[in-house]
Design a protein around this motif. Structure first.
Motif, mmCIF file in Angstrom:
data_model
loop_
_atom_site.group_PDB
_atom_site.id
_atom_site.type_symbol
_atom_site.label_atom_id
_atom_site.label_comp_id
_atom_site.label_asym_id
_atom_site.label_seq_id
_atom_site.Cartn_x
_atom_site.Cartn_y
_atom_site.Cartn_z
ATOM 1 N N GLY A 132 0.806 -1.224 0.000
ATOM 2 C CA GLY A 132 0.000 0.000 0.000
ATOM 3 C C GLY A 132 0.827 1.257 0.000
ATOM 4 N N ALA A 133 2.124 1.145 -0.311
ATOM 5 C CA ALA A 133 3.003 2.316 -0.263
ATOM 6 C C ALA A 133 4.103 2.158 -1.299
ATOM 7 C CB ALA A 133 3.606 2.472 1.133
ATOM 8 N N GLY A 134 3.775 2.506 -2.547
ATOM 9 C CA GLY A 134 4.753 2.462 -3.618
ATOM 10 C C GLY A 134 5.194 3.874 -3.940
ATOM 11 N N SER A 135 4.518 4.495 -4.901
ATOM 12 C CA SER A 135 4.822 5.892 -5.196
ATOM 13 C C SER A 135 4.486 6.790 -4.003
ATOM 14 C CB SER A 135 4.032 6.346 -6.433
ATOM 15 O OG SER A 135 4.494 5.671 -7.583
ATOM 16 N N ASP A 136 3.467 6.406 -3.220
ATOM 17 C CA ASP A 136 3.137 7.129 -1.992
ATOM 18 C C ASP A 136 3.883 6.480 -0.830
ATOM 19 O OD1 ASP A 136 2.039 8.720 -0.044
ATOM 20 O OD2 ASP A 136 0.062 7.750 -0.080
ATOM 21 N N LEU A 137 5.196 6.687 -0.813
ATOM 22 C CA LEU A 137 6.044 5.971 0.128
ATOM 23 C C LEU A 137 5.735 6.322 1.578
ATOM 24 C CD1 LEU A 137 8.399 3.999 0.449
ATOM 25 C CD2 LEU A 137 9.970 5.935 0.169
ATOM 26 N N ALA A 138 5.246 7.541 1.817
ATOM 27 C CA ALA A 138 4.958 7.954 3.193
ATOM 28 C C ALA A 138 3.820 7.157 3.817
ATOM 29 C CB ALA A 138 4.628 9.444 3.235
ATOM 30 N N ALA A 139 3.105 6.368 3.014
ATOM 31 C CA ALA A 139 2.009 5.549 3.536
ATOM 32 C C ALA A 139 2.487 4.221 4.099
ATOM 33 C CB ALA A 139 0.979 5.293 2.436
ATOM 34 N N LEU A 140 3.803 4.001 4.183
ATOM 35 C CA LEU A 140 4.318 2.708 4.631
ATOM 36 C C LEU A 140 3.827 2.373 6.041
ATOM 37 C CD1 LEU A 140 6.981 2.868 6.811
ATOM 38 C CD2 LEU A 140 7.961 3.981 4.819
ATOM 39 N N GLY A 176 6.667 5.709 14.789
ATOM 40 C CA GLY A 176 5.737 6.642 15.430
ATOM 41 C C GLY A 176 4.517 6.852 14.563
ATOM 42 N N ARG A 177 3.472 7.412 15.148
ATOM 43 C CA ARG A 177 2.200 7.634 14.440
ATOM 44 C C ARG A 177 1.829 9.106 14.455
ATOM 45 N NH1 ARG A 177 0.938 3.289 11.246
ATOM 46 N NH2 ARG A 177 1.669 1.387 12.313
ATOM 47 N N GLU A 178 2.789 9.970 14.143
ATOM 48 C CA GLU A 178 2.537 11.400 14.137
ATOM 49 C C GLU A 178 1.520 11.779 13.062
ATOM 50 O OE1 GLU A 178 5.309 9.942 14.507
ATOM 51 O OE2 GLU A 178 6.326 10.798 16.265
ATOM 52 N N ALA A 179 0.935 12.955 13.219
ATOM 53 C CA ALA A 179 -0.113 13.402 12.289
ATOM 54 C C ALA A 179 0.437 13.519 10.873
ATOM 55 C CB ALA A 179 -0.690 14.732 12.757
ATOM 56 N N LYS A 180 1.636 14.064 10.737
ATOM 57 C CA LYS A 180 2.259 14.145 9.420
ATOM 58 C C LYS A 180 2.938 12.813 9.138
ATOM 59 C CE LYS A 180 5.292 16.967 6.529
ATOM 60 N NZ LYS A 180 6.215 18.122 6.471
ATOM 61 N N ARG A 181 2.542 12.159 8.041
ATOM 62 C CA ARG A 181 2.985 10.787 7.807
ATOM 63 C C ARG A 181 4.494 10.648 7.673
ATOM 64 N NH1 ARG A 181 -0.006 8.601 2.768
ATOM 65 N NH2 ARG A 181 0.842 10.554 1.962
ATOM 66 N N GLN A 182 5.150 11.692 7.133
ATOM 67 C CA GLN A 182 6.599 11.602 6.941
ATOM 68 C C GLN A 182 7.342 11.545 8.282
ATOM 69 O OE1 GLN A 182 4.587 13.531 5.283
ATOM 70 N NE2 GLN A 182 5.000 13.358 3.088
ATOM 71 N N GLN A 183 6.696 12.030 9.330
ATOM 72 C CA GLN A 183 7.297 11.936 10.654
ATOM 73 C C GLN A 183 7.028 10.540 11.212
ATOM 74 O OE1 GLN A 183 5.339 15.126 12.699
ATOM 75 N NE2 GLN A 183 6.695 16.710 11.852
ATOM 76 N N GLY A 184 7.859 10.118 12.115
ATOM 77 C CA GLY A 184 7.676 8.794 12.698
ATOM 78 C C GLY A 184 8.220 7.671 11.850
ATOM 79 N N ILE A 185 8.944 7.991 10.750
ATOM 80 C CA ILE A 185 9.587 6.970 9.917
ATOM 81 C C ILE A 185 11.073 6.930 10.259
ATOM 82 C CG2 ILE A 185 10.233 6.359 7.550
ATOM 83 C CD1 ILE A 185 7.575 7.515 6.630
ATOM 84 N N SER A 186 11.605 5.732 10.437
ATOM 85 C CA SER A 186 13.014 5.574 10.783
ATOM 86 C C SER A 186 13.711 4.678 9.765
ATOM 87 C CB SER A 186 13.152 4.978 12.192
ATOM 88 O OG SER A 186 12.608 5.866 13.159
#
Length: 399
Positions: A132-140, A176-186
């Motif tokens: 569910g997260a290809g071109s929309d990578l922030a949806a991982l 993390g599950r921050e409101a902005k999807r790009q946050q909380g990714i490591s």
């Protein structure tokens, strides 16, 4: 920008030609020239030869064990590698995770991983895309839960190139599950031998095996394998993707396929005339060659900026990615067209070298359809063309 080679660059060009002619194993050269399937050992043998020379990571800074190649040296090497039938380099280590590690990693991470990348003793793969997260990578959604001194990773990656060959994966996970999807990714480094990591093959329609699905089931990953700060993986991912999209210029591949196209056009005859004497077909070849020359200049500008310490920038790297993949696709279309009906036969024995089946038809017609079909994915992987155009519209045009 002076596009003429200096005396030093001409000497480097001669050195590269001499080295490849002397060191590239003949069996590997013939597989590439004839468009045959390459095994893991084929790639690793050649990359280890380059590693001993210091050329597998030639563009790295000297303080990290590289040769500090200039932009022109990088282009010279890739162009000659294409002309002389070298295998495509597996760039997940030297061109992707390597720069991330030496830029953002700890001293311990650099000591552990950079030497093994330089000498190509370790194969890396990239854990980005998900169902569910290809071109929309922030949806991982692959999650890494805090387990004390380790993370517990659960989830799935998809279309993972050569994961079945890989020793390590650099992987984006959600911490993390921050409101902005790009946050909380490591950004995690994961040993592929970790219990709970499962690789399942995705076979291509021609029988080749490049892609995989990778599943994580309570895989325990030490926190010492976290790159940089927790939650800042998006920053490191963007840094890496700029390098990946420059690699997607496909300089070596395009050079090789153009050379092959001209050879095939000189061999194929219709009504007693060579295809190379057909002005309509050769106009198509010339048009794509002109586009390729323009791409080389654009790539040189981008690499010059990067070597000067300036980031490639999303607009420039997106341009390189779009044009490189479109040109590569067009050349493979012309190769299928040039090979004609002979290219439609599926001959797995000769293609994979698994038995002594006799080749039916000309040798040049065995691989073009398989290569053409695989290259259809070029405008999707690494960020689809549609996404790249949106990036250019935003960052280059201000739309």
């Amino acid at each position: 920008m002076d596009l003429n080679l200096s005396a030093e660059e001409r000497a480097f060009e001669a050195e590269v030609r001499d080295f490849i002619a002397r060191e590239l194993p003949q069996d590997i050269r013939e597989k590439v020239r004839l468009d045959r399937h390459l095994e893991r050992d084929d790639y690793m043998r050649w990359q280890k030869i380059l590693g001993r020379k210091g050329w597998f990571t030639g563009a790295w800074p000297r303080e990290h064990g590289g040769q500090a190649w200039s932009a022109m040296q990088t282009i010279i090497f890739n162009r000659i590698a294409g002309e002389m039938h070298c295998p495509e380099l597996q760039v997940f280590g030297p061109a992707m995770v390597g720069p991330v590690i030496y830029t953002f990693g700890t001293p311990e991470q650099k000591a552990e991983h950079l030497p093994a990348i330089r000498d190509s003793s370790v194969w890396w793969c990239q854990g980005y895309s998900e169902p569910g997260a290809g071109s929309d990578l922030a949806a991982l959604q692959t999650a890494a839960e805090d387990g004390g001194d380790h993370y517990i990773v659960n989830g799935q990656k998809i279309w993972t190139s050569f994961a079945h060959h890989a020793d390590w994966m650099f992987c984006l996970v959600r911490t993390g599950r921050e409101a902005k999807r790009q946050q909380g990714i490591s950004f995690l480094l994961i040993d592929m031998k970790t219990p709970g990591v499962e690789v399942q093959p995705i076979r291509m329609m021609d029988g080749r095996h490049y892609l995989n699905a990778v599943f994580f089931n309570d895989a325990r990953v030490p926190k010492r394998n976290l790159i940089g700060e927790e939650g800042r993986g998006w920053t490191y991912a963007k840094f890496l993707l700029e390098h990946e999209r420059v690699e997607n210029a496909n300089l070596r591949f395009i050079t090789q396929e153009l050379q092959k196209l001209r050879r095939v056009a000189s061999e194929v005859r219709s009504d007693g005339r060579r295809l190379a004497d057909d002005p309509s077909f050769m106009a198509e070849v010339s048009a794509v060659e002109v586009q390729f020359k323009a791409l080389e200049i654009g790539l040189l500008r981008t690499l010059s900026d990067m070597h000067a310490g300036a980031p490639a920038g999303p607009g420039k790297s997106s341009f390189i990615k779009i044009r490189g993949t479109e040109i590569a696709q067009r050349i493979t279309e012309l190769l299928v067209q040039a090979s004609g009906p002979d290219a439609l036969r599926y001959q797995p024995g000769p293609l994979f070298g698994h038995n002594d089946d006799a080749l039916i038809g000309p040798a040049h017609a065995l691989g073009p359809v398989a290569t053409y079909l695989f290259c259809r994915a070029m405008t999707i992987y690494g960020g689809s063309t549609e996404v790249q155009k949106n990036i250019m519209a935003k960052h280059a045009l201000g739309l």
